[in-house]
Design a protein around this motif. Structure first.
Motif, PDB file in Angstrom:
ATOM      1  N   ARG A   4       0.840  -1.209   0.000  1.00  0.00           N
ATOM      2  CA  ARG A   4       0.000   0.000   0.000  1.00  0.00           C
ATOM      3  C   ARG A   4       0.872   1.254   0.000  1.00  0.00           C
ATOM      4  NH1 ARG A   4      -4.424   1.688   4.534  1.00  0.00           N
ATOM      5  NH2 ARG A   4      -5.263   3.425   3.362  1.00  0.00           N
ATOM      6  N   GLN A   5       1.907   1.281   0.798  1.00  0.00           N
ATOM      7  CA  GLN A   5       2.812   2.422   0.865  1.00  0.00           C
ATOM      8  C   GLN A   5       3.543   2.607  -0.467  1.00  0.00           C
ATOM      9  OE1 GLN A   5       2.839   4.544   3.387  1.00  0.00           O
ATOM     10  NE2 GLN A   5       4.263   5.821   2.256  1.00  0.00           N
ATOM     11  N   THR A   6       3.937   1.518  -1.094  1.00  0.00           N
ATOM     12  CA  THR A   6       4.610   1.581  -2.393  1.00  0.00           C
ATOM     13  C   THR A   6       3.682   2.170  -3.447  1.00  0.00           C
ATOM     14  OG1 THR A   6       5.935  -0.352  -1.808  1.00  0.00           O
ATOM     15  CG2 THR A   6       5.821   0.218  -4.130  1.00  0.00           C
ATOM     16  N   MET A   7       2.414   1.725  -3.416  1.00  0.00           N
ATOM     17  CA  MET A   7       1.442   2.272  -4.372  1.00  0.00           C
ATOM     18  C   MET A   7       1.228   3.755  -4.161  1.00  0.00           C
ATOM     19  SD  MET A   7      -1.479  -0.688  -4.857  1.00  0.00           S
ATOM     20  CE  MET A   7      -2.715   0.532  -4.935  1.00  0.00           C
ATOM     21  N   LEU A   8       1.111   4.190  -2.917  1.00  0.00           N
ATOM     22  CA  LEU A   8       0.925   5.613  -2.623  1.00  0.00           C
ATOM     23  C   LEU A   8       2.139   6.421  -3.073  1.00  0.00           C
ATOM     24  CD1 LEU A   8      -0.793   5.504   0.882  1.00  0.00           C
ATOM     25  CD2 LEU A   8      -1.821   6.131  -1.298  1.00  0.00           C
ATOM     26  N   ASN A   9       3.320   5.886  -2.844  1.00  0.00           N
ATOM     27  CA  ASN A   9       4.538   6.562  -3.300  1.00  0.00           C
ATOM     28  C   ASN A   9       4.567   6.662  -4.827  1.00  0.00           C
ATOM     29  OD1 ASN A   9       5.530   6.990  -0.742  1.00  0.00           O
ATOM     30  ND2 ASN A   9       6.807   5.142  -0.741  1.00  0.00           N
ATOM     31  N   ASP A  10       4.153   5.593  -5.508  1.00  0.00           N
ATOM     32  CA  ASP A  10       4.098   5.610  -6.970  1.00  0.00           C
ATOM     33  C   ASP A  10       3.106   6.660  -7.473  1.00  0.00           C
ATOM     34  OD1 ASP A  10       5.997   3.635  -7.083  1.00  0.00           O
ATOM     35  OD2 ASP A  10       4.569   2.001  -7.507  1.00  0.00           O
ATOM     36  N   PHE A  11       1.944   6.738  -6.806  1.00  0.00           N
ATOM     37  CA  PHE A  11       0.959   7.743  -7.201  1.00  0.00           C
ATOM     38  C   PHE A  11       1.481   9.157  -6.979  1.00  0.00           C
ATOM     39  CE2 PHE A  11      -2.540   4.502  -6.783  1.00  0.00           C
ATOM     40  CZ  PHE A  11      -2.950   4.584  -8.096  1.00  0.00           C
ATOM     41  N   ASP A  12       2.157   9.376  -5.853  1.00  0.00           N
ATOM     42  CA  ASP A  12       2.749  10.699  -5.601  1.00  0.00           C
ATOM     43  C   ASP A  12       3.784  11.050  -6.655  1.00  0.00           C
ATOM     44  OD1 ASP A  12       1.214  11.187  -3.358  1.00  0.00           O
ATOM     45  OD2 ASP A  12       2.756  10.470  -1.933  1.00  0.00           O
ATOM     46  N   HIS A  13       4.615  10.076  -7.004  1.00  0.00           N
ATOM     47  CA  HIS A  13       5.639  10.297  -8.028  1.00  0.00           C
ATOM     48  C   HIS A  13       4.992  10.611  -9.379  1.00  0.00           C
ATOM     49  CE1 HIS A  13       9.513  10.019  -9.954  1.00  0.00           C
ATOM     50  NE2 HIS A  13       9.040   9.126 -10.812  1.00  0.00           N
ATOM     51  N   LEU A  14       3.951   9.872  -9.725  1.00  0.00           N
ATOM     52  CA  LEU A  14       3.241  10.089 -10.980  1.00  0.00           C
ATOM     53  C   LEU A  14       2.577  11.464 -11.005  1.00  0.00           C
ATOM     54  CD1 LEU A  14       2.483   8.749 -13.653  1.00  0.00           C
ATOM     55  CD2 LEU A  14       0.469   7.797 -12.525  1.00  0.00           C
ATOM     56  N   GLN A  15       2.021  11.871  -9.865  1.00  0.00           N
ATOM     57  CA  GLN A  15       1.392  13.188  -9.768  1.00  0.00           C
ATOM     58  C   GLN A  15       2.434  14.290  -9.943  1.00  0.00           C
ATOM     59  OE1 GLN A  15      -0.660  13.869  -6.077  1.00  0.00           O
ATOM     60  NE2 GLN A  15      -1.681  15.705  -6.832  1.00  0.00           N
ATOM     61  N   ASP A  16       3.610  14.125  -9.357  1.00  0.00           N
ATOM     62  CA  ASP A  16       4.686  15.107  -9.520  1.00  0.00           C
ATOM     63  C   ASP A  16       5.121  15.208 -10.980  1.00  0.00           C
ATOM     64  OD1 ASP A  16       4.644  15.620  -6.815  1.00  0.00           O
ATOM     65  OD2 ASP A  16       6.369  14.311  -6.359  1.00  0.00           O
ATOM     66  N   GLN A  17       5.229  14.053 -11.642  1.00  0.00           N
ATOM     67  CA  GLN A  17       5.614  14.057 -13.054  1.00  0.00           C
ATOM     68  C   GLN A  17       4.553  14.766 -13.906  1.00  0.00           C
ATOM     69  OE1 GLN A  17       6.181   9.848 -13.834  1.00  0.00           O
ATOM     70  NE2 GLN A  17       8.414  10.080 -13.804  1.00  0.00           N
ATOM     71  N   ALA A  18       3.286  14.507 -13.632  1.00  0.00           N
ATOM     72  CA  ALA A  18       2.200  15.161 -14.375  1.00  0.00           C
ATOM     73  C   ALA A  18       2.236  16.662 -14.156  1.00  0.00           C
ATOM     74  CB  ALA A  18       0.853  14.579 -13.964  1.00  0.00           C
ATOM     75  N   LEU A  22       2.769  19.544 -17.035  1.00  0.00           N
ATOM     76  CA  LEU A  22       1.850  20.683 -17.220  1.00  0.00           C
ATOM     77  C   LEU A  22       2.602  22.004 -17.189  1.00  0.00           C
ATOM     78  CD1 LEU A  22      -1.280  19.607 -15.154  1.00  0.00           C
ATOM     79  CD2 LEU A  22      -1.098  19.866 -17.630  1.00  0.00           C
ATOM     80  N   THR A  23       3.582  22.117 -16.308  1.00  0.00           N
ATOM     81  CA  THR A  23       4.391  23.333 -16.235  1.00  0.00           C
ATOM     82  C   THR A  23       5.171  23.528 -17.532  1.00  0.00           C
ATOM     83  OG1 THR A  23       4.612  23.087 -13.841  1.00  0.00           O
ATOM     84  CG2 THR A  23       6.197  24.522 -14.934  1.00  0.00           C
ATOM     85  N   GLN A  24       5.756  22.450 -18.048  1.00  0.00           N
ATOM     86  CA  GLN A  24       6.501  22.523 -19.305  1.00  0.00           C
ATOM     87  C   GLN A  24       5.582  22.871 -20.471  1.00  0.00           C
ATOM     88  OE1 GLN A  24       8.461  18.739 -19.625  1.00  0.00           O
ATOM     89  NE2 GLN A  24      10.015  19.224 -18.093  1.00  0.00           N
ATOM     90  N   ALA A  26       2.813  24.627 -20.334  1.00  0.00           N
ATOM     91  CA  ALA A  26       2.442  26.041 -20.211  1.00  0.00           C
ATOM     92  C   ALA A  26       3.568  26.939 -20.738  1.00  0.00           C
ATOM     93  CB  ALA A  26       2.117  26.382 -18.762  1.00  0.00           C
ATOM     94  N   ALA A  27       4.813  26.592 -20.406  1.00  0.00           N
ATOM     95  CA  ALA A  27       5.957  27.368 -20.884  1.00  0.00           C
ATOM     96  C   ALA A  27       6.082  27.261 -22.407  1.00  0.00           C
ATOM     97  CB  ALA A  27       7.239  26.896 -20.213  1.00  0.00           C
ATOM     98  N   LEU A  28       5.866  26.075 -22.921  1.00  0.00           N
ATOM     99  CA  LEU A  28       5.928  25.870 -24.365  1.00  0.00           C
ATOM    100  C   LEU A  28       4.838  26.657 -25.082  1.00  0.00           C
ATOM    101  CD1 LEU A  28       7.360  24.375 -26.650  1.00  0.00           C
ATOM    102  CD2 LEU A  28       5.816  22.466 -26.264  1.00  0.00           C
ATOM    103  N   LYS A  29       3.655  26.712 -24.497  1.00  0.00           N
ATOM    104  CA  LYS A  29       2.547  27.471 -25.088  1.00  0.00           C
ATOM    105  C   LYS A  29       2.899  28.954 -25.174  1.00  0.00           C
ATOM    106  CE  LYS A  29      -2.352  28.467 -24.557  1.00  0.00           C
ATOM    107  NZ  LYS A  29      -3.548  28.291 -23.722  1.00  0.00           N
ATOM    108  N   VAL A  30       3.526  29.473 -24.139  1.00  0.00           N
ATOM    109  CA  VAL A  30       3.945  30.879 -24.144  1.00  0.00           C
ATOM    110  C   VAL A  30       4.965  31.121 -25.259  1.00  0.00           C
ATOM    111  CG1 VAL A  30       5.199  32.640 -22.827  1.00  0.00           C
ATOM    112  CG2 VAL A  30       3.416  31.279 -21.716  1.00  0.00           C
ATOM    113  N   GLN A  31       5.923  30.199 -25.408  1.00  0.00           N
ATOM    114  CA  GLN A  31       6.934  30.342 -26.457  1.00  0.00           C
ATOM    115  C   GLN A  31       6.308  30.289 -27.850  1.00  0.00           C
ATOM    116  OE1 GLN A  31       9.704  27.203 -25.611  1.00  0.00           O
ATOM    117  NE2 GLN A  31      10.957  28.463 -24.257  1.00  0.00           N
ATOM    118  N   VAL A  32       5.379  29.364 -28.061  1.00  0.00           N
ATOM    119  CA  VAL A  32       4.733  29.234 -29.364  1.00  0.00           C
ATOM    120  C   VAL A  32       3.925  30.496 -29.678  1.00  0.00           C
ATOM    121  CG1 VAL A  32       2.930  27.987 -30.620  1.00  0.00           C
ATOM    122  CG2 VAL A  32       4.712  26.732 -29.420  1.00  0.00           C
TER     123      VAL A  32
END
Length: 115
Positions: A4-18, A22-24, A26-32
């Motif tokens: 359960r802890q491993t799954m929660l850690n994986d979800f947190d990691h996936l959320q951070d990557q997402a 999204l930040t990248q 947004a920056a790309l949209k500004v450049q375009v």
């Protein structure tokens, strides 16, 4: 409990990557957007400069061609066929097309020979 802890850690990691993606994005949209605006400005400026050069040179070709033939000439110079056989297709490596040239300049040549 360990799985359960491993799954929660994986979800947190996936959320951070997402979030990072999204930040990248947004920056790309500004450049375009910035590049698109700059491109539009340069296109207008380029057209104005071409018009000025055409007026300053007193180009006989531009004066002899009708507006519709001038439009076809611009399309041809941009790399597109304007002839009936290949209309709208890109000219490979901006190769010359006898059909297009005849369409654009043919009437002018016949008129000058008749004079």
């Amino acid at each position: 409990m360990d799985k359960r802890q491993t799954m929660l850690n994986d979800f947190d990691h996936l959320q951070d990557q997402a979030s990072d993606i999204l930040t990248q994005l947004a920056a790309l949209k500004v450049q375009v957007t910035t590049l698109s605006e700059e491109n539009a400005e340069l296109t207008v400026e380029n057209q104005h400069l071409r018009e000025l050069l055409g007026e300053d040179n007193g180009s006989d070709e531009a004066k002899r061609l009708s507006k519709s033939l001038q439009n076809l000439e611009r399309l041809y110079e941009a790399g597109f066929h304007v002839c009936r056989e290949f209309y709208g297709q890109r000219r490979e490596e901006h190769d010359s097309c006898a059909f297009c040239l005849e369409l654009i300049y043919g009437e002018r040549e016949r008129a000058s020979k008749a004079s």
